[in-house]
Write an enzyme that holds these catalytic residues in place. Structure first.
Site, mmCIF file in Angstrom:
data_model
loop_
_atom_site.group_PDB
_atom_site.id
_atom_site.type_symbol
_atom_site.label_atom_id
_atom_site.label_comp_id
_atom_site.label_asym_id
_atom_site.label_seq_id
_atom_site.Cartn_x
_atom_site.Cartn_y
_atom_site.Cartn_z
ATOM 1 N N GLU A 1 10.467 -4.672 4.781
ATOM 2 C CA GLU A 1 10.600 -6.076 4.368
ATOM 3 C C GLU A 1 10.269 -6.240 2.889
ATOM 4 O O GLU A 1 10.991 -6.885 2.124
ATOM 5 C CB GLU A 1 9.638 -6.966 5.180
ATOM 6 C CG GLU A 1 9.899 -7.014 6.664
ATOM 7 C CD GLU A 1 9.079 -5.992 7.437
ATOM 8 O OE1 GLU A 1 8.886 -4.856 6.920
ATOM 9 O OE2 GLU A 1 8.652 -6.302 8.557
ATOM 10 N N LYS B 1 8.828 -0.724 14.153
ATOM 11 C CA LYS B 1 9.508 -0.327 12.912
ATOM 12 C C LYS B 1 10.635 0.659 13.224
ATOM 13 O O LYS B 1 11.722 0.570 12.678
ATOM 14 C CB LYS B 1 8.511 0.337 11.951
ATOM 15 C CG LYS B 1 7.453 -0.605 11.405
ATOM 16 C CD LYS B 1 6.572 0.127 10.396
ATOM 17 C CE LYS B 1 5.367 -0.710 10.025
ATOM 18 N NZ LYS B 1 4.400 0.016 9.211
ATOM 19 N N GLU C 1 -5.269 -6.541 14.569
ATOM 20 C CA GLU C 1 -4.763 -5.217 14.205
ATOM 21 C C GLU C 1 -5.905 -4.189 14.265
ATOM 22 O O GLU C 1 -5.692 -3.024 14.560
ATOM 23 C CB GLU C 1 -4.132 -5.255 12.800
ATOM 24 C CG GLU C 1 -3.210 -4.074 12.529
ATOM 25 C CD GLU C 1 -2.334 -4.262 11.290
ATOM 26 O OE1 GLU C 1 -1.194 -4.740 11.436
ATOM 27 O OE2 GLU C 1 -2.787 -3.933 10.183
ATOM 28 N N LYS D 1 0.838 -1.197 0.000
ATOM 29 C CA LYS D 1 0.000 0.000 0.000
ATOM 30 C C LYS D 1 0.878 1.255 0.000
ATOM 31 O O LYS D 1 0.698 2.153 -0.785
ATOM 32 C CB LYS D 1 -0.924 -0.039 1.220
ATOM 33 C CG LYS D 1 -1.853 1.142 1.320
ATOM 34 C CD LYS D 1 -2.844 0.994 2.457
ATOM 35 C CE LYS D 1 -3.619 2.289 2.633
ATOM 36 N NZ LYS D 1 -4.597 2.244 3.716
ATOM 37 N N HIS E 1 -6.069 -32.834 17.534
ATOM 38 C CA HIS E 1 -4.910 -33.603 18.009
ATOM 39 C C HIS E 1 -3.813 -32.682 18.491
ATOM 40 O O HIS E 1 -2.660 -33.099 18.623
ATOM 41 C CB HIS E 1 -4.404 -34.515 16.883
ATOM 42 C CG HIS E 1 -5.450 -35.492 16.441
ATOM 43 N ND1 HIS E 1 -5.657 -36.700 17.082
ATOM 44 C CD2 HIS E 1 -6.395 -35.408 15.479
ATOM 45 C CE1 HIS E 1 -6.669 -37.323 16.498
ATOM 46 N NE2 HIS E 1 -7.146 -36.562 15.530
ATOM 47 N N GLY F 1 -5.048 -1.746 4.800
ATOM 48 C CA GLY F 1 -4.222 -2.869 4.332
ATOM 49 C C GLY F 1 -4.874 -4.220 4.588
ATOM 50 O O GLY F 1 -4.964 -5.076 3.706
ATOM 51 N N ARG F 2 -5.375 -4.416 5.800
ATOM 52 C CA ARG F 2 -5.937 -5.737 6.163
ATOM 53 C C ARG F 2 -7.320 -5.963 5.550
ATOM 54 O O ARG F 2 -7.878 -7.047 5.655
ATOM 55 C CB ARG F 2 -5.965 -5.890 7.680
ATOM 56 C CG ARG F 2 -6.671 -4.758 8.404
ATOM 57 C CD ARG F 2 -6.355 -4.786 9.891
ATOM 58 N NE ARG F 2 -6.929 -3.651 10.612
ATOM 59 C CZ ARG F 2 -6.338 -2.473 10.753
ATOM 60 N NH1 ARG F 2 -5.160 -2.227 10.207
ATOM 61 N NH2 ARG F 2 -6.912 -1.507 11.444
HETATM 62 O O1 F6P Z 1 2.158 -4.410 9.842
HETATM 63 C C1 F6P Z 1 1.732 -3.112 9.673
HETATM 64 C C2 F6P Z 1 1.214 -2.827 8.316
HETATM 65 O O2 F6P Z 1 1.168 -1.449 8.188
HETATM 66 C C3 F6P Z 1 -0.140 -3.454 8.021
HETATM 67 O O3 F6P Z 1 -1.193 -2.697 8.464
HETATM 68 C C4 F6P Z 1 -0.088 -3.615 6.544
HETATM 69 O O4 F6P Z 1 -1.035 -4.522 6.099
HETATM 70 C C5 F6P Z 1 1.325 -4.072 6.353
HETATM 71 O O5 F6P Z 1 2.070 -3.356 7.294
HETATM 72 C C6 F6P Z 1 1.896 -3.904 4.968
HETATM 73 O O6 F6P Z 1 1.916 -2.575 4.566
HETATM 74 P P1 F6P Z 1 2.132 -2.167 3.056
HETATM 75 O O7 F6P Z 1 1.036 -2.740 2.243
HETATM 76 O O8 F6P Z 1 2.115 -0.669 3.051
HETATM 77 O O9 F6P Z 1 3.465 -2.697 2.615
#
Ligand code: F6P
Length: 567
Positions: A219, A516, A360, A213, A391, A273-274
């Site tokens: 990462e 972060k 979240e 987003k 199990h 995002g979620r």
């Molecule tokens: O983990 C935090 C977060 O901001 C989430 O809300 C989001 O889904 C995720 O990181 C990934 O963010 P992006 O889509 O901006 O890479």
């Protein structure tokens, strides 16, 4: 309710608090004998059956919960969400994931502008692009068709698409459409995740979709640079244009990264995002794998629940009922966790997706106005498909802590198996457990029953099941793309309902920011120590000691040349 008032100060809340004493005196064994109650607690919508008769609730409990919904202005809050008001007040944004799956002719406005045409522009672009990739008219730099897709993203840019992909993989219609194609997900910044994803892949036939987003997530961006290196070292830098596309709200950063904006698929800041699986975040990778018509079917399922949520009275509204019962369990009965137990291997990734959507969204300690909450909100979600979970952790659920369970099953299997001579089909065997477990939890097994069965005295305490453990059952007709869309939307709206009742902002996520920032400091230190041998500074004793130990050992890679996985 006044804007800054807390829901716990209202009469319906206080009434429910008192009502706990009444419920404490009941046992599910007895509640289950009340036929009228059980009938009322069975709700059906579009072939989906919700049975909540095994909740520790009576009909008057439900009445009280509906009054609580009124006191929380639930109807108004649902309307505000669907009308595009800026209900995510700390980020000053609308919350309009419902627009992502709305039909073309629907009007849904954010800031006075109908957003549905923009949604369909992107969907049309995805359809066109995925058709071209799948048909082989869009090819890679060496002229070969792109049959393998690696979607890079994390959190909301990963978990929802992974859930849907896993669920569709064994749906016969979807599986047919995916013939000869692969979809993989690269989420973790751990180089091992890169290695696993690259294993067996050929850059000539691979398309990489960078999903972020913000297009700033550390990462995802490192993984994107890694995959860009993997492609360009094999095929030359010019190949990136043919082998990498992006999904983002930040098209400026997409272009800066080196991806042609013509190959970028937009979404908007009013999509959390979620809650983004129905945007290009999920629709692009899934369309590349299964074709757009399958994904459209999934969107229609989600949209069907959106309409149900918006227009159905609370008494028969699946997400509202589920949300109210969650609030009852978490905040009033004091059960902080919820187990998500699909009796469907296809729903293997449902719990991990819902974990993010729920935790979240509702893992908050203050009201939407910033007032500390004097009650517990949010819940701990976990789960595994049945029967595997039986199990594993069901021991605790049966005789240890009380954990309200969601049992999810489907009438038809995606992949029926029956062996001649067996008592039942394999799906019936699975579903026997789906039907039996909720009763085992509700009724338990008493010492009297055990005496009757001649169980030795010393084993009776160990073999006694207290019962009275709440669960609910959701029975779906089948698990095709449409039903999967429905299930997703039921959970999304349920979680929103919980947040609306608790009076929190379910659509921001400030709690993930601190980690972060801390990682940034460590990253700087590691760079400094690795390149200049600088000592570890500015951390507490514990972190300094661990970092020093970590840096004592050679990392196993030179710092002046690129290293990619070797498996
Ligand atoms: O983990 C935090 C977060 O901001 C989430 O809300 C989001 O889904 C995720 O990181 C990934 O963010 P992006 O889509 O901006 O890479």
């Amino acid at each position: 309710m006044a804007a800054t008032a807390l829901i716990c100060d209202t009469e319906p809340w206080k009434d429910l608090k008192e009502h706990i004493n009444v419920i404490e005196k009941t046992h599910l064994r007895d509640l289950m004998n009340d036929l009228n109650r059980c009938q009322s607690m069975m709700v059906e919508f579009d072939g989906i059956i919700l049975d909540y008769s095994r909740q520790r609730a009576r009909l008057d409990t439900m009445e009280k919960l509906f009054k609580l919904a009124e006191a929380a202005d639930l109807r108004k809050k649902i309307d505000s969400m669907c009308n595009g008001e800026h209900i995510n007040s700390t980020e000053n944004r609308s919350v309009l994931h419902i627009a992502l799956r709305a039909p073309r002719d629907k009007v849904i406005c954010s800031d006075g502008k109908n957003v549905v045409p923009n949604v369909w522009d992107v969907l049309d672009k995805i359809k066109d692009f995925s058709d071209r990739v799948r048909s082989g008219s869009w090819v890679g730099a060496t002229g070969k068709a792109l049959k393998d897709v690696v979607a890079i993203g994390i959190g909301g840019s990963f978990l929802g698409p992974l859930f849907v992909h896993t669920a569709l993989q064994t749906d016969p219609e979807a599986a047919d459409c995916a013939n000869g194609r692969q979809l993989r997900f690269l989420a973790n910044v751990d180089p091992v995740d890169v290695a696993r994803n690259l294993k067996g892949l050929n850059p000539e036939t691979t398309l990489v979709v960078v999903v972020s987003k913000t297009f700033t997530t550390a990462e995802t961006m490192l993984n994107a640079r890694t995959m860009r290196e993997w492609i360009s070292s094999a095929l030359g830098a010019q190949a990136v244009a043919k082998h990498m596309v992006a999904v983002s709200t930040n098209l400026t950063l997409v272009e800066k990264f080196g991806i042609d904006p013509a190959n970028a698929f937009a979404f908007w800041d009013w999509v959390g995002g979620r809650y983004s699986v129905c945007s290009a975040v999920g629709v692009l990778p899934l369309s590349l794998q299964y074709g757009f018509p399958i994904v459209e079917k999934f969107l229609r399922g989600a949209s069907n629940i959106d309409n149900h949520f918006y227009s159905t009275s609370f008494e028969r509204n699946l997400p509202v009922l589920l949300g109210l019962l969650s609030v009852w369990n978490v905040t009033f009965l004091g059960y902080p966790a919820r187990a998500i137990l699909p009796y469907a291997q296809a729903l293997e990734k449902l719990a991990s997706h819902i974990q993010q959507v729920s935790m979240e969204s509702n893992g908050k300690g203050v009201s939407i106005d910033g007032v500390p909450l004097p009650f517990e909100a949010g819940e701990i979600d976990f789960g595994e498909p049945g029967t595997n979970g039986q199990h594993s952790f069901y021991q605790l659920i049966h005789q240890g802590r009380v954990i309200p369970c969601d049992f999810i099953g489907s009438i038809k299997s995606q992949q029926p198996i029956y062996l001649k001579g067996e008592v039942v089909s394999n799906h019936d065997e699975l579903m026997s457990n789906f039907f039996a477990q909720p009763d085992a939890l509700a009724y338990g097994k008493s010492p009297e029953q055990l005496h009757h069965e001649n169980v030795p005295d010393h084993l009776i305490p160990h073999k006694t099941f207290s019962g009275n453990r709440p669960s609910l059952s959701l029975l779906l007709p089948s698990l095709d793309a449409y039903n999967i869309g429905q299930l997703l939307a039921i959970y999304e709206h349920r979680i929103a309902v919980e947040g609306f009742i608790w009076g929190i902002n379910s659509f921001d996520q400030w709690g993930v920011e601190l980690g972060k920032v801390l990682a940034t400091q460590v990253r700087k230190q590691l760079h400094l120590s690795r390149t200049e041998g600088g000592p570890v500074r500015g951390f507490n004793f514990s972190t300094t000691t661990l970092l020093t130990k970590y840096l004592e050992v050679e990392p196993g890679n030179p710092s002046d040349s690129t290293v990619l996985p070797r498996i």
